[in-house]
Scaffold this active site. Structure first.
Site, PDB file in Angstrom:
ATOM      1  N   HIS A 156       0.984  -1.079  -0.007  1.00 24.77           N
ATOM      2  CA  HIS A 156      -0.059  -0.197   0.001  1.00 24.77           C
ATOM      3  C   HIS A 156       0.734   1.277   0.019  1.00 24.77           C
ATOM      4  O   HIS A 156       0.772   1.927   0.982  1.00 24.77           O
ATOM      5  CB  HIS A 156      -1.143   0.080   1.110  1.00 24.77           C
ATOM      6  CG  HIS A 156      -2.078   0.835   1.040  1.00 24.77           C
ATOM      7  ND1 HIS A 156      -2.344   1.778   0.014  1.00 24.77           N
ATOM      8  CD2 HIS A 156      -3.007   1.161   2.055  1.00 24.77           C
ATOM      9  CE1 HIS A 156      -3.448   2.528   0.306  1.00 24.77           C
ATOM     10  NE2 HIS A 156      -3.863   2.133   1.586  1.00 24.77           N
TER      11      HIS A 156
ATOM     12  N   GLN B 181      -0.349   4.962   0.910  1.00 26.65           N
ATOM     13  CA  GLN B 181      -0.502   4.922   2.173  1.00 26.65           C
ATOM     14  C   GLN B 181       1.021   5.350   3.106  1.00 26.65           C
ATOM     15  O   GLN B 181       1.074   6.465   3.729  1.00 26.65           O
ATOM     16  CB  GLN B 181      -0.940   3.679   2.897  1.00 26.65           C
ATOM     17  CG  GLN B 181      -0.989   3.689   4.389  1.00 26.65           C
ATOM     18  CD  GLN B 181      -2.060   5.022   5.006  1.00 26.65           C
ATOM     19  OE1 GLN B 181      -3.353   4.678   4.301  1.00 26.65           O
ATOM     20  NE2 GLN B 181      -1.869   5.862   5.659  1.00 26.65           N
TER      21      GLN B 181
ATOM     22  N   CYS C 254      -3.623   3.443   9.854  1.00 31.58           N
ATOM     23  CA  CYS C 254      -3.969   3.862   8.248  1.00 31.58           C
ATOM     24  C   CYS C 254      -5.402   3.939   8.239  1.00 31.58           C
ATOM     25  O   CYS C 254      -5.942   4.888   7.270  1.00 31.58           O
ATOM     26  CB  CYS C 254      -3.508   2.907   7.275  1.00 31.58           C
ATOM     27  SG  CYS C 254      -4.158   1.262   7.516  1.00 31.58           S
TER      28      CYS C 254
ATOM     29  N   ARG D  50      -3.027  11.804   2.545  1.00 32.23           N
ATOM     30  CA  ARG D  50      -3.163  10.901   1.734  1.00 32.23           C
ATOM     31  C   ARG D  50      -3.400  11.788   0.422  1.00 32.23           C
ATOM     32  O   ARG D  50      -2.992  11.681  -0.754  1.00 32.23           O
ATOM     33  CB  ARG D  50      -4.382  10.173   1.838  1.00 32.23           C
ATOM     34  CG  ARG D  50      -4.380   8.825   2.819  1.00 32.23           C
ATOM     35  CD  ARG D  50      -3.118   7.924   2.472  1.00 32.23           C
ATOM     36  NE  ARG D  50      -3.536   7.452   1.349  1.00 32.23           N
ATOM     37  CZ  ARG D  50      -4.544   6.359   0.997  1.00 32.23           C
ATOM     38  NH1 ARG D  50      -4.865   5.482   2.104  1.00 32.23           N
ATOM     39  NH2 ARG D  50      -4.543   5.588  -0.355  1.00 32.23           N
TER      40      ARG D  50
HETATM   41  N1   CP Z   1      -6.276   3.761   4.635  1.00 34.25           N
HETATM   42  C1   CP Z   1      -6.752   3.640   3.392  1.00 34.25           C
HETATM   43  O1   CP Z   1      -6.418   3.232   2.152  1.00 34.25           O
HETATM   44  O2   CP Z   1      -8.138   3.791   3.431  1.00 34.25           O
HETATM   45  P1   CP Z   1      -9.373   3.198   2.436  1.00 34.25           P
HETATM   46  O3   CP Z   1      -9.548   1.740   2.330  1.00 34.25           O
HETATM   47  O4   CP Z   1     -10.633   3.861   2.998  1.00 34.25           O
HETATM   48  O5   CP Z   1      -8.904   3.740   1.215  1.00 34.25           O
HETATM   49  N1  NVA Z   2      -4.594  -3.977   5.525  1.00 36.59           N
HETATM   50  C1  NVA Z   2      -5.891  -3.567   5.157  1.00 36.59           C
HETATM   51  C2  NVA Z   2      -5.635  -1.740   4.898  1.00 36.59           C
HETATM   52  C3  NVA Z   2      -6.842  -0.946   4.566  1.00 36.59           C
HETATM   53  C4  NVA Z   2      -6.606   0.449   4.208  1.00 36.59           C
HETATM   54  C5  NVA Z   2      -6.508  -4.121   4.084  1.00 36.59           C
HETATM   55  O1  NVA Z   2      -6.082  -4.507   3.342  1.00 36.59           O
HETATM   56  O2  NVA Z   2      -7.761  -4.555   4.331  1.00 36.59           O
END
Ligand code: CP
Ligand code: NVA
Length: 312
Positions: free
Chosen positions: A130, A133, A270, A298
């Site tokens: 990610h 993030q 996050c 973000r």
């Molecule tokens: N932290 C993050 O990516 O949040 P969302 O899943 O809401 O995009």
């Molecule tokens: N680790 C989490 C992050 C969400 C932003 C997921 O993948 O669901």
């Protein structure tokens, strides 16, 4: 050459710094009400196979603020959901839009999109990574240490900064580990046995400069650090593992008791958070919490990223 952003180590350290500076400049302009239509008439395609609040809204509003436009493409709303191959989707979208952000399950899917797309592909989250993030997280940490003056005035804002990740070695943890490697942040990762970050990510972080220390002891991991970071124990797509994970992660919650070992630490998450699971309500809502600064960042970080990718 088309640059993609599939993980944070697609950037060199100097590029990361340049991008964070651009993000800070956009943040300032937005605060001051200075227009910044740097991506006028540009279009971002947003291919999402998983739900999202922050990623979706920050990319969409970010494009609007930059004078451009974003089109949300839920995977089931386009022909991909009826079996059109990703490689055909990538080549078709490339004929219309200027960049694609994709949130998918398998990391190989963003790699395939990038292989076939002729416009930049940005990873908006995969099961393994990610990086958007992480960009926002590094911007948040840079602002935090700048405010506290805790890097001793070094030219690298991350010099001497330490962080602990407590919980699942998931997608957010893996990109954060690489981001710390790139930025030079001293990271310790505490996960239950069997939930650590991939060996390959440890090696990549090491190659970038700083390999994280790995442990299964959360109290030792957080001792004296500047930042404690956690994320959900059950990521999107892992819902069937709920009972097992709830047992395995017992003892890895960020709460006041654990934070007694890190009296000066700020707390990061996050979001979305599951209060009472990986983090207590008290800590999430408490004074140390940076979570909504992270969420805001973000927007600024991704505006910096899009402008950087499209205006090079
Ligand atoms: N932290 C993050 O990516 O949040 P969302 O899943 O809401 O995009
Ligand atoms: N680790 C989490 C992050 C969400 C932003 C997921 O993948 O669901």
């Amino acid at each position: 050459m088309t640059r993609h952003f599939l993980d944070i180590d697609d950037l060199r350290a100097d590029e990361l710094e340049e991008l964070l500076d651009l993000a800070s400049a956009y943040k300032e302009k937005r605060k001051e009400g200075v227009p910044h239509p740097d991506l006028e008439r540009r279009t971002l395609g947003m291919l999402f196979q998983k739900p999202s609040t922050r990623t979706r809204v920050s990319f969409e509003t970010g494009m609007t603020q930059l004078g451009g436009h974003a089109i949300f493409l839920g995977a089931d709303d386009i022909q991909l959901g009826r079996g059109e191959p990703l490689k055909d989707t990538a080549r078709t979208l490339s004929r219309y839009v200027d960049a694609v952000v994709a949130r998918v399950f398998s990391h190989e899917n963003v790699e395939e999109l990038a292989r076939y797309a002729t416009v930049p592909v940005v990873n908006g989250l995969t099961d393994d990574a990610h990086p958007c993030q992480t960009l926002a997280d590094l911007l948040t940490i840079r602002e935090h240490v700048d405010e506290g003056g805790s890097n001793g005035g070094s030219s690298n804002p991350f010099d001497g900064v330490s962080a602990a990740w407590v919980g699942d070695g998931n997608n957010v943890a893996q990109s954060f580990a690489l981001g710390c490697g790139l930025a030079g942040i001293d990271l310790t990762i505490a996960t239950p046995p069997g939930y650590g970050i991939d060996e390959d990510v440890l090696e990549r972080a090491d190659e970038l400069g700083v390999a994280p220390t790995v442990t299964d002891d959360p109290a030792a991991a957080v001792e004296g650090v500047d930042v404690v970071y956690t994320d959900v124990w059950i990521s999107m797509g892992q819902e069937d593992e709920r009972d097992l994970r709830m047992d395995d992660f017992a003892g890895f919650r960020i709460d006041e008791e654990l934070l007694a070992n890190a009296p000066d630490a700020a707390v990061m998450h996050c979001l979305p958070a599951h209060r009472g699971e990986e983090i207590s309500e008290e800590v999430l809502e408490g004074e140390r919490s940076l979570v909504f600064d992270q969420a805001e960042n973000r927007l600024h970080a991704q505006k910096g990223l899009l402008a950087w990718l499209l205006e090079r």
